[in-house]
Design a protein around this motif. Structure first.
Motif, PDB file in Angstrom:
ATOM      1  N   GLY A 165      -4.835   2.755  12.662  1.00  0.00           N
ATOM      2  CA  GLY A 165      -4.947   1.773  11.591  1.00  0.00           C
ATOM      3  C   GLY A 165      -5.295   2.317  10.232  1.00  0.00           C
ATOM      4  N   GLN A 166      -5.533   3.620  10.121  1.00  0.00           N
ATOM      5  CA  GLN A 166      -6.060   4.164   8.874  1.00  0.00           C
ATOM      6  C   GLN A 166      -5.103   4.064   7.691  1.00  0.00           C
ATOM      7  OE1 GLN A 166      -7.476   8.149   9.847  1.00  0.00           O
ATOM      8  NE2 GLN A 166      -9.567   7.423   9.798  1.00  0.00           N
ATOM      9  N   SER A 167      -3.808   3.939   7.947  1.00  0.00           N
ATOM     10  CA  SER A 167      -2.844   3.954   6.844  1.00  0.00           C
ATOM     11  C   SER A 167      -2.145   2.620   6.615  1.00  0.00           C
ATOM     12  CB  SER A 167      -1.782   5.042   7.093  1.00  0.00           C
ATOM     13  OG  SER A 167      -2.339   6.335   7.024  1.00  0.00           O
ATOM     14  N   VAL A 168      -2.565   1.552   7.298  1.00  0.00           N
ATOM     15  CA  VAL A 168      -1.822   0.299   7.170  1.00  0.00           C
ATOM     16  C   VAL A 168      -1.933  -0.297   5.771  1.00  0.00           C
ATOM     17  CG1 VAL A 168      -1.936  -0.252   9.626  1.00  0.00           C
ATOM     18  CG2 VAL A 168      -3.754  -1.050   8.100  1.00  0.00           C
ATOM     19  N   GLY A 169      -2.895   0.168   4.972  1.00  0.00           N
ATOM     20  CA  GLY A 169      -3.012  -0.317   3.603  1.00  0.00           C
ATOM     21  C   GLY A 169      -2.452   0.650   2.575  1.00  0.00           C
ATOM     22  N   ALA A 170      -1.738   1.677   3.031  1.00  0.00           N
ATOM     23  CA  ALA A 170      -1.255   2.712   2.117  1.00  0.00           C
ATOM     24  C   ALA A 170      -0.072   2.206   1.290  1.00  0.00           C
ATOM     25  CB  ALA A 170      -0.846   3.956   2.896  1.00  0.00           C
ATOM     26  N   PRO A 171       0.005   2.589   0.022  1.00  0.00           N
ATOM     27  CA  PRO A 171       1.132   2.185  -0.828  1.00  0.00           C
ATOM     28  C   PRO A 171       2.339   3.079  -0.592  1.00  0.00           C
ATOM     29  CG  PRO A 171      -0.356   3.552  -2.090  1.00  0.00           C
ATOM     30  CD  PRO A 171      -0.980   3.392  -0.725  1.00  0.00           C
ATOM     31  N   PRO A 172       3.469   2.775  -1.205  1.00  0.00           N
ATOM     32  CA  PRO A 172       4.622   3.675  -1.127  1.00  0.00           C
ATOM     33  C   PRO A 172       4.322   5.026  -1.785  1.00  0.00           C
ATOM     34  CG  PRO A 172       5.255   1.507  -1.975  1.00  0.00           C
ATOM     35  CD  PRO A 172       3.760   1.553  -1.963  1.00  0.00           C
ATOM     36  N   PHE A 173       5.135   6.011  -1.458  1.00  0.00           N
ATOM     37  CA  PHE A 173       5.133   7.326  -2.108  1.00  0.00           C
ATOM     38  C   PHE A 173       3.897   8.167  -1.809  1.00  0.00           C
ATOM     39  CE2 PHE A 173       7.456   4.573  -5.352  1.00  0.00           C
ATOM     40  CZ  PHE A 173       8.695   4.778  -4.770  1.00  0.00           C
ATOM     41  N   GLY A 174       3.274   7.936  -0.672  1.00  0.00           N
ATOM     42  CA  GLY A 174       2.219   8.828  -0.216  1.00  0.00           C
ATOM     43  C   GLY A 174       1.031   8.928  -1.151  1.00  0.00           C
ATOM     44  N   GLU A 191     -10.347   0.864   2.105  1.00  0.00           N
ATOM     45  CA  GLU A 191     -10.682  -0.511   1.737  1.00  0.00           C
ATOM     46  C   GLU A 191      -9.461  -1.425   1.841  1.00  0.00           C
ATOM     47  OE1 GLU A 191     -12.389  -0.366  -2.127  1.00  0.00           O
ATOM     48  OE2 GLU A 191     -14.218   0.682  -1.489  1.00  0.00           O
ATOM     49  N   GLN A 192      -8.303  -0.921   1.397  1.00  0.00           N
ATOM     50  CA  GLN A 192      -7.095  -1.737   1.468  1.00  0.00           C
ATOM     51  C   GLN A 192      -6.661  -1.944   2.911  1.00  0.00           C
ATOM     52  OE1 GLN A 192      -5.779  -3.316  -1.056  1.00  0.00           O
ATOM     53  NE2 GLN A 192      -4.063  -4.210   0.061  1.00  0.00           N
ATOM     54  N   SER A 193      -6.790  -0.918   3.748  1.00  0.00           N
ATOM     55  CA  SER A 193      -6.438  -1.071   5.160  1.00  0.00           C
ATOM     56  C   SER A 193      -7.323  -2.110   5.830  1.00  0.00           C
ATOM     57  CB  SER A 193      -6.561   0.274   5.883  1.00  0.00           C
ATOM     58  OG  SER A 193      -5.622   1.210   5.385  1.00  0.00           O
ATOM     59  N   LEU A 194      -8.612  -2.088   5.500  1.00  0.00           N
ATOM     60  CA  LEU A 194      -9.522  -3.086   6.061  1.00  0.00           C
ATOM     61  C   LEU A 194      -9.145  -4.486   5.592  1.00  0.00           C
ATOM     62  CD1 LEU A 194     -12.051  -3.547   7.787  1.00  0.00           C
ATOM     63  CD2 LEU A 194     -13.416  -3.277   5.705  1.00  0.00           C
ATOM     64  N   ARG A 195      -8.786  -4.611   4.323  1.00  0.00           N
ATOM     65  CA  ARG A 195      -8.376  -5.916   3.805  1.00  0.00           C
ATOM     66  C   ARG A 195      -7.106  -6.405   4.516  1.00  0.00           C
ATOM     67  NH1 ARG A 195      -8.591  -9.501  -0.364  1.00  0.00           N
ATOM     68  NH2 ARG A 195      -6.606 -10.257  -1.176  1.00  0.00           N
ATOM     69  N   VAL A 196      -6.182  -5.501   4.780  1.00  0.00           N
ATOM     70  CA  VAL A 196      -4.938  -5.872   5.455  1.00  0.00           C
ATOM     71  C   VAL A 196      -5.230  -6.451   6.830  1.00  0.00           C
ATOM     72  CG1 VAL A 196      -2.860  -4.934   6.541  1.00  0.00           C
ATOM     73  CG2 VAL A 196      -3.436  -4.290   4.195  1.00  0.00           C
ATOM     74  N   HIS A 216       0.594  -6.834  -2.914  1.00  0.00           N
ATOM     75  CA  HIS A 216       2.061  -6.872  -2.925  1.00  0.00           C
ATOM     76  C   HIS A 216       2.654  -5.468  -2.889  1.00  0.00           C
ATOM     77  CE1 HIS A 216       6.161  -7.797  -3.940  1.00  0.00           C
ATOM     78  NE2 HIS A 216       6.064  -7.158  -5.085  1.00  0.00           N
ATOM     79  N   LEU A 217       2.145  -4.579  -3.713  1.00  0.00           N
ATOM     80  CA  LEU A 217       2.703  -3.225  -3.769  1.00  0.00           C
ATOM     81  C   LEU A 217       2.477  -2.471  -2.467  1.00  0.00           C
ATOM     82  CD1 LEU A 217       1.779  -2.133  -7.411  1.00  0.00           C
ATOM     83  CD2 LEU A 217       3.957  -3.020  -6.545  1.00  0.00           C
ATOM     84  N   CYS A 218       1.347  -2.729  -1.809  1.00  0.00           N
ATOM     85  CA  CYS A 218       1.045  -2.021  -0.566  1.00  0.00           C
ATOM     86  C   CYS A 218       1.789  -2.595   0.630  1.00  0.00           C
ATOM     87  CB  CYS A 218      -0.462  -2.023  -0.306  1.00  0.00           C
ATOM     88  SG  CYS A 218      -1.382  -0.975  -1.464  1.00  0.00           S
ATOM     89  N   ARG A 219       2.554  -3.648   0.411  1.00  0.00           N
ATOM     90  CA  ARG A 219       3.443  -4.149   1.463  1.00  0.00           C
ATOM     91  C   ARG A 219       4.803  -3.449   1.430  1.00  0.00           C
ATOM     92  NH1 ARG A 219       1.474  -9.333  -0.416  1.00  0.00           N
ATOM     93  NH2 ARG A 219       0.161 -10.355   1.162  1.00  0.00           N
ATOM     94  N   LEU A 220       5.116  -2.766   0.335  1.00  0.00           N
ATOM     95  CA  LEU A 220       6.450  -2.222   0.125  1.00  0.00           C
ATOM     96  C   LEU A 220       6.625  -0.866   0.800  1.00  0.00           C
ATOM     97  CD1 LEU A 220       6.877  -2.958  -3.706  1.00  0.00           C
ATOM     98  CD2 LEU A 220       7.578  -4.392  -1.767  1.00  0.00           C
ATOM     99  N   THR A 221       7.829  -0.584   1.229  1.00  0.00           N
ATOM    100  CA  THR A 221       8.199   0.764   1.648  1.00  0.00           C
ATOM    101  C   THR A 221       8.656   1.531   0.410  1.00  0.00           C
ATOM    102  OG1 THR A 221      10.504   0.165   2.042  1.00  0.00           O
ATOM    103  CG2 THR A 221       8.961  -0.101   3.885  1.00  0.00           C
ATOM    104  N   ASP A 222       8.879   2.824   0.550  1.00  0.00           N
ATOM    105  CA  ASP A 222       9.389   3.621  -0.570  1.00  0.00           C
ATOM    106  C   ASP A 222      10.703   3.038  -1.089  1.00  0.00           C
ATOM    107  OD1 ASP A 222       7.269   5.174   0.219  1.00  0.00           O
ATOM    108  OD2 ASP A 222       8.410   7.029   0.452  1.00  0.00           O
ATOM    109  N   ARG A 223      11.617   2.732  -0.168  1.00  0.00           N
ATOM    110  CA  ARG A 223      12.919   2.208  -0.565  1.00  0.00           C
ATOM    111  C   ARG A 223      12.782   0.861  -1.283  1.00  0.00           C
ATOM    112  NH1 ARG A 223      18.031   3.178   1.500  1.00  0.00           N
ATOM    113  NH2 ARG A 223      17.104   4.395   3.206  1.00  0.00           N
ATOM    114  N   GLU A 224      11.913  -0.002  -0.783  1.00  0.00           N
ATOM    115  CA  GLU A 224      11.736  -1.318  -1.410  1.00  0.00           C
ATOM    116  C   GLU A 224      11.139  -1.177  -2.807  1.00  0.00           C
ATOM    117  OE1 GLU A 224      11.024  -4.016   2.634  1.00  0.00           O
ATOM    118  OE2 GLU A 224       9.331  -3.071   1.602  1.00  0.00           O
ATOM    119  N   ALA A 225      10.222  -0.232  -2.984  1.00  0.00           N
ATOM    120  CA  ALA A 225       9.645  -0.019  -4.316  1.00  0.00           C
ATOM    121  C   ALA A 225      10.709   0.471  -5.290  1.00  0.00           C
ATOM    122  CB  ALA A 225       8.492   0.975  -4.232  1.00  0.00           C
TER     123      ALA A 225
END
Length: 338
Positions: free
Chosen positions: A118-127, A146-151, A317-326
Motif C-alpha cells: 500500500g505504500q505507493s497507492v497515493g503516488a502521483p504520475p512520473f515517479g 500521507e496521500q496514500s493514507l488519505r487514499v 485528482h492528479l494522484c489518480r492519474l497514470t503517466d499516460r493520462e497526465a
C-alpha cells in the motif's frame, strides 16, 4: 470436520506461539475505524493485504513509473525487458522483500506485506519527479505516505475507504527510511524494503540500459553488496536479519548501510543527474504543475466533494492519474489542436 471459523483462530494461535516478541499479532490488533465481524478464515492483516492487492488504486500503479528516468537502450534484451519498473512492479518486489525479511526475523509476514503493497497507492504520475513537482506547488508540501493514507481512508470505495487496521495505516504513514518511525517492526521492515528495492532496481535498470557499466559502480558497492542483483538482495536481507534480530528496531549492519548510501549517491549523480534525466524530469514537473494550476483555477472541473479544500482536491485528482493520462490531459488542455 473443522468449522471455518476455527481456521482464523488457529492461525492467530500459531502467531502467538511462533512469532517473535517484537511481532505484531493479528489477534491483538488495535482494530479498524469501523467495527467488522472477524473473517472466518483470514486474519485481520490478511484481509488488509487482500483489500489493497485488489483495489483499483493499486492496479493503477501499472501505469505509473517508479523512477522516472529516460533510458537510451542499446542492449537487445531491452526489446523484451524494459529497464525501468512501474510502481506496480516495484510494489510487488518490495512486498516480497518485506516478507523475506519478516519471516527471517519471525515477524508478521502478512502485516509487512500489506504495508509494502500500500505504500505507493497515493503516488502521483512520473515517479519521484512527480512527487517533487507537487511538493513545490502544494502549500503544505507533498508526502506520498500521507496521500496514500488519505487514499485508503477517504477516497476509495466512494469515500468509504478500505477500513484497514491501525497497524497497516500507521505503516503507510511512516514509510521514509532511514529509521522509519512506524510503530511496528513490520512497518519498519516495509519502509526499509521500499528504499532498498528502489535503489537496487534503479542500478539494475541503469546497467541493463547501458547508462552505466559495472566497472563504473563504486568498489564499496561491488564489494559490500555484490556484482549481481540477486547477490545484492541477499546481502541486504542478511544484513537486516543480523542487525535487527531480537532488537527494538529494524536496522542494517554499518557496512551494508554505508554501501547503500554510496550507491544512492552514485545513482543521483550518474543516472538521475544525467542532463537527459534532468530535462525529462523538468518536463514532467511542468506537466503536473500546469495541471495543478489549471485545476486550482477551475475547481468546478475537479472530481471530489465540494467541501474539500480546493488544493487537496487538486492533489487527489492528479494522484489518480497514470503517466499516460497526465500527458493526455496536458495535451488536451494546453496544446493547440490546429
Amino acid at each position: 470436520m473443522i468449522e471455518s471459523f476455527d481456521i482464523r483462530e488457529r492461525a492467530e494461535a500459531v502467531e502467538r506461539t511462533s512469532l517473535s516478541t517484537w511481532a505484531a499479532l493479528s489477534g491483538e490488533s488495535k482494530g479498524r475505524d469501523r467495527y467488522e465481524d472477524p473473517d472466518p478464515i483470514r486474519t485481520a492483516f490478511q484481509q488488509d493485504r487482500d483489500r489493497l492487492l485488489h483495489a483499483d488504486v493499486f492496479l493503477r500503479l501499472a501505469g505509473t513509473t517508479q523512477s522516472f528516468v529516460p533510458a537510451e537502450p542499446t542492449a537487445q534484451v531491452l526489446d523484451v525487458v524494459p529497464p525501468w519498473r512501474s510502481r506496480l512492479a516495484h510494489s510487488l518486489a518490495t512486498s516480497q522483500l518485506a516478507r523475506t525479511i519478516a519471516r527471517a526475523l519471525r515477524l508478521n509476514e502478512d502485516l509487512a506485506e500489506a504495508v509494502a503493497l500500500g505504500q505507493s497507492v497515493g503516488a502521483p504520475p512520473f515517479g519521484v519527479a512527480g512527487e517533487h513537482a507537487l511538493a513545490e506547488v502544494a502549500t503544505a508540501g507533498f508526502d506520498v505516505g500521507e496521500q496514500s493514507l488519505r487514499v485508503v481512508e477517504r477516497l476509495v470505495r466512494d469515500g468509504r475507504g478500505l477500513n484497514l487496521t491501525w497497524e497497516v495505516r500507521d505503516g503507510l504513514l511512516h514509510q521514509t527510511w532511514p529509521r522509519s518511525h512506524a510503530a511496528t517492526h513490520e512497518g519498519q521492515v516495509a519502509a526499509l524494503s521500499t528504499w532498498v528495492a528502489g535503489s537496487l532496481h534503479d542500478l539494475t535498470g541503469a546497467l541493463r540500459g547501458e547508462l552505466v557499466h559495472l566497472d563504473d559502480v563504486p568498489a564499496e558497492v561491488r564489494t559490500g553488496l555484490g556484482a549481481g542483483h540477486g547477490t545484492r538482495v541477499a546481502a541486504v536481507v542478511t544484513s537486516a536479519v543480523q542487525a535487527s534480530a531480537e532488537r527494538p528496531e529494524i536496522a542494517l549492519t554499518p557496512p551494508v548501510e554505508a554501501a547503500l548510501g554510496t550507491l544512492e549517491a552514485f545513482l543521483d549523480e550518474r543516472v538521475h543527474g544525467r542532463p537527459e534525466a534532468r530535462a525529462e524530469a523538468g518536463r514532467a514537473a511542468h506537466c503536473l504543475q500546469s495541471l495543478a494550476i489549471e485545476g486550482a483555477t477551475n475547481p468546478e472541473s475537479l472530481p471530489g466533494r465540494d467541501g474539500d479544500v480546493t488544493e487537496q482536491r487538486v492533489l487527489d485528482h492528479l494522484c489518480r492519474l497514470t503517466d499516460r493520462e497526465a500527458r493526455s490531459a496536458f495535451t488536451e488542455r494546453f496544446l493547440p489542436r490546429g
